[in-house]
Scaffold this motif. Structure first.
Motif, mmCIF file in Angstrom:
data_model
loop_
_atom_site.group_PDB
_atom_site.id
_atom_site.type_symbol
_atom_site.label_atom_id
_atom_site.label_comp_id
_atom_site.label_asym_id
_atom_site.label_seq_id
_atom_site.Cartn_x
_atom_site.Cartn_y
_atom_site.Cartn_z
ATOM 1 N N VAL A 272 12.811 -16.059 -4.981
ATOM 2 C CA VAL A 272 12.563 -15.756 -3.564
ATOM 3 C C VAL A 272 11.148 -15.200 -3.431
ATOM 4 C CG1 VAL A 272 13.252 -14.353 -1.581
ATOM 5 C CG2 VAL A 272 14.996 -15.251 -3.148
ATOM 6 N N MET A 273 10.368 -15.834 -2.551
ATOM 7 C CA MET A 273 8.979 -15.420 -2.345
ATOM 8 C C MET A 273 8.764 -15.019 -0.889
ATOM 9 S SD MET A 273 7.267 -18.559 -4.491
ATOM 10 C CE MET A 273 5.641 -17.873 -4.553
ATOM 11 N N HIS A 274 7.719 -14.254 -0.664
ATOM 12 C CA HIS A 274 7.330 -13.864 0.698
ATOM 13 C C HIS A 274 5.875 -13.406 0.606
ATOM 14 C CE1 HIS A 274 7.196 -12.067 4.618
ATOM 15 N NE2 HIS A 274 8.484 -12.083 4.820
ATOM 16 N N PRO A 275 4.993 -13.935 1.485
ATOM 17 C CA PRO A 275 3.589 -13.533 1.380
ATOM 18 C C PRO A 275 3.346 -12.087 1.824
ATOM 19 C CG PRO A 275 3.913 -14.941 3.305
ATOM 20 C CD PRO A 275 5.215 -14.930 2.543
ATOM 21 N N GLY A 276 4.315 -11.506 2.547
ATOM 22 C CA GLY A 276 4.133 -10.168 3.093
ATOM 23 C C GLY A 276 3.251 -10.226 4.331
ATOM 24 N N PRO A 277 3.292 -9.214 5.186
ATOM 25 C CA PRO A 277 4.202 -8.079 5.109
ATOM 26 C C PRO A 277 5.634 -8.511 5.441
ATOM 27 C CG PRO A 277 2.902 -7.969 7.128
ATOM 28 C CD PRO A 277 2.369 -9.114 6.351
ATOM 29 N N ILE A 278 6.624 -7.906 4.737
ATOM 30 C CA ILE A 278 8.018 -8.282 5.003
ATOM 31 C C ILE A 278 8.588 -7.429 6.128
ATOM 32 C CG2 ILE A 278 8.444 -9.107 2.649
ATOM 33 C CD1 ILE A 278 10.040 -6.587 2.102
ATOM 34 N N ASN A 279 9.462 -8.033 6.901
ATOM 35 C CA ASN A 279 10.200 -7.290 7.926
ATOM 36 C C ASN A 279 11.664 -7.293 7.509
ATOM 37 O OD1 ASN A 279 8.101 -8.494 10.611
ATOM 38 N ND2 ASN A 279 7.969 -6.588 9.504
ATOM 39 N N ASP A 290 14.551 -6.766 -2.638
ATOM 40 C CA ASP A 290 14.430 -5.883 -3.807
ATOM 41 C C ASP A 290 15.290 -6.368 -4.972
ATOM 42 O OD1 ASP A 290 12.889 -4.269 -2.109
ATOM 43 O OD2 ASP A 290 14.634 -3.130 -1.443
ATOM 44 N N GLY A 291 15.911 -7.523 -4.821
ATOM 45 C CA GLY A 291 16.885 -8.003 -5.815
ATOM 46 C C GLY A 291 16.237 -8.706 -6.998
ATOM 47 N N VAL A 295 10.375 -12.300 -6.280
ATOM 48 C CA VAL A 295 9.108 -12.216 -7.025
ATOM 49 C C VAL A 295 7.985 -11.759 -6.082
ATOM 50 C CG1 VAL A 295 9.823 -13.932 -8.738
ATOM 51 C CG2 VAL A 295 8.621 -14.704 -6.689
ATOM 52 N N ILE A 296 8.374 -11.046 -5.038
ATOM 53 C CA ILE A 296 7.422 -10.704 -3.973
ATOM 54 C C ILE A 296 6.280 -9.819 -4.495
ATOM 55 C CG2 ILE A 296 7.192 -9.492 -1.755
ATOM 56 C CD1 ILE A 296 10.085 -10.473 -1.115
ATOM 57 N N LEU A 297 6.588 -8.843 -5.308
ATOM 58 C CA LEU A 297 5.510 -7.978 -5.814
ATOM 59 C C LEU A 297 4.707 -8.668 -6.924
ATOM 60 C CD1 LEU A 297 7.210 -4.469 -5.635
ATOM 61 C CD2 LEU A 297 5.567 -5.497 -4.054
#
Ligand code: CP
Length: 325
Positions: A272-279, A290-291, A295-297
């Motif tokens: 699971v990816m997300h460029p941020g900022p996450i809502n 956070d699971g 791999v967001i961080l």
């Protein structure tokens, strides 16, 4: 054949990094390989290489940023460049100085590179058209148009987890219409040979050109993420929406938000990816963000190595040409 166009110099070498449009698989792979070498720099006791010693890089951020601005700054410092972070709100732009006059003044300080974020699509292209011949421009996100360094760090993250691009199913979920990340991401995935790119969104958050982008469109996240290897979640870009495109955030989360139950429909090893900022609670549940599949961080850490690779490439330096790895 010599490559031509605004992004290339007279010899056909990459001079600016404005868009992935027009770049080939070889160039993208070279950047990813080079970033692998630069990633080792962050693990050293002395986190610096001398590749861009004597070069001056100006960060021109006309729009807010956390990840992109700081990783560009840190990447430039790790390459030993001098870095100027122009605070646009306290610069003379706020006294009516034109963009071109600002650029002329920075050129007079012998800058070598401008890293530009702007809320207007085409801003980085415009600046690249007007800078002195020795200056390179990197697009750090322009309007809805492109965010090519984000796409490259996402490709780096995918390659580290999945290896080969040519057997992947990738789903991009959320506000595709207003997303420069989605546009650059689709280009990067296509160039690198991903056979199945899916976009999942309500009709109101799809661009009119979606059908021409070479993607499979889904309006149901349950159907769209079934058996995918990679899920890229996107933020609702409220600041770019005109009118009511959504009933409510609660309803959006219920229909399109990524929860553990929906994630279970993807492949068991899907990331699971997300460029941020996450809502949190809008497009993604905290348990997923956070699971163990998130791999967001990692994406943020990888941004440093990839931005080092891109800055070194456009300024004509690679890890092979001087000490880096
Ligand atoms: N992904 C991204 O562009 O984040 P920032 O807006 O914080 O730079």
């Amino acid at each position: 054949m010599k490559r031509q166009g605004l992004q290339f110099d007279e010899e056909g070498r990459l001079r600016h990094f404005i868009t992935l449009d027009g770049l080939d698989r070889g160039t993208l792979t070279e950047i990813l390989d080079s970033a692998e070498n630069f990633a080792t720099v962050g693990a050293r006791q002395v986190k610096k290489v001398p590749l861009l010693r004597g070069k001056t890089i100006a960060n021109l951020f006309f729009e807010p940023s956390t990840r992109t601005r700081t990783t560009f700054e840190l990447a430039a410092k790790r390459l030993s460049a001098d870095v100027l972070n122009l605070n646009i709100s306290t610069s003379s732009a706020s006294k009516g100085e034109s963009l071109l006059d600002m650029l002329r003044n920075l050129e007079a300080m012998n800058c070598d590179m401008f890293v530009v974020r702007h809320n207007t699509s085409g801003a980085a292209h415009f600046i690249a058209e007007h800078v002195a011949p020795h200056i390179s421009v990197i697009n750090a996100g322009d309007g809805w148009h492109a965010h090519p360094t984000q796409a490259m760090l996402d490709m780096f993250t995918i390659r580290r987890h999945k290896g080969d691009f040519t057997a992947l199913r990738v789903a991009i979920v959320g506000d595709i219409k207003h997303s420069r990340v989605a546009r650059s991401e689709i280009q990067a995935l296509s160039i690198l040979g991903v056979p199945e790119i899916r976009v999942i969104a309500p009709q109101t958050l799809l661009p009119p050109e979606a059908e021409r982008m070479g993607v499979h469109v889904y309006h149901s996240i349950e159907k769209g993420i079934r058996d995918v290897d990679v899920i890229v979640m996107l933020r609702l870009q409220r600041e770019r929406m005109e009118g009511a495109l959504l009933p409510s955030e609660d309803e959006y989360f219920a229909r399109f938000g990524l929860t553990e139950a929906k994630l279970a429909l993807a492949r068991p090893d899907a990331i699971v990816m997300h460029p941020g900022p996450i809502n949190r609670g809008v497009e993604i549940d905290s348990a997923v963000a956070d699971g163990p599949r998130s791999v967001i961080l990692e994406q943020v850490s990888n941004g440093l190595a990839v931005r080092m690779a891109i800055m070194a490439k456009v300024l004509g330096r690679g890890p092979q040409s001087e000490e880096a790895a």
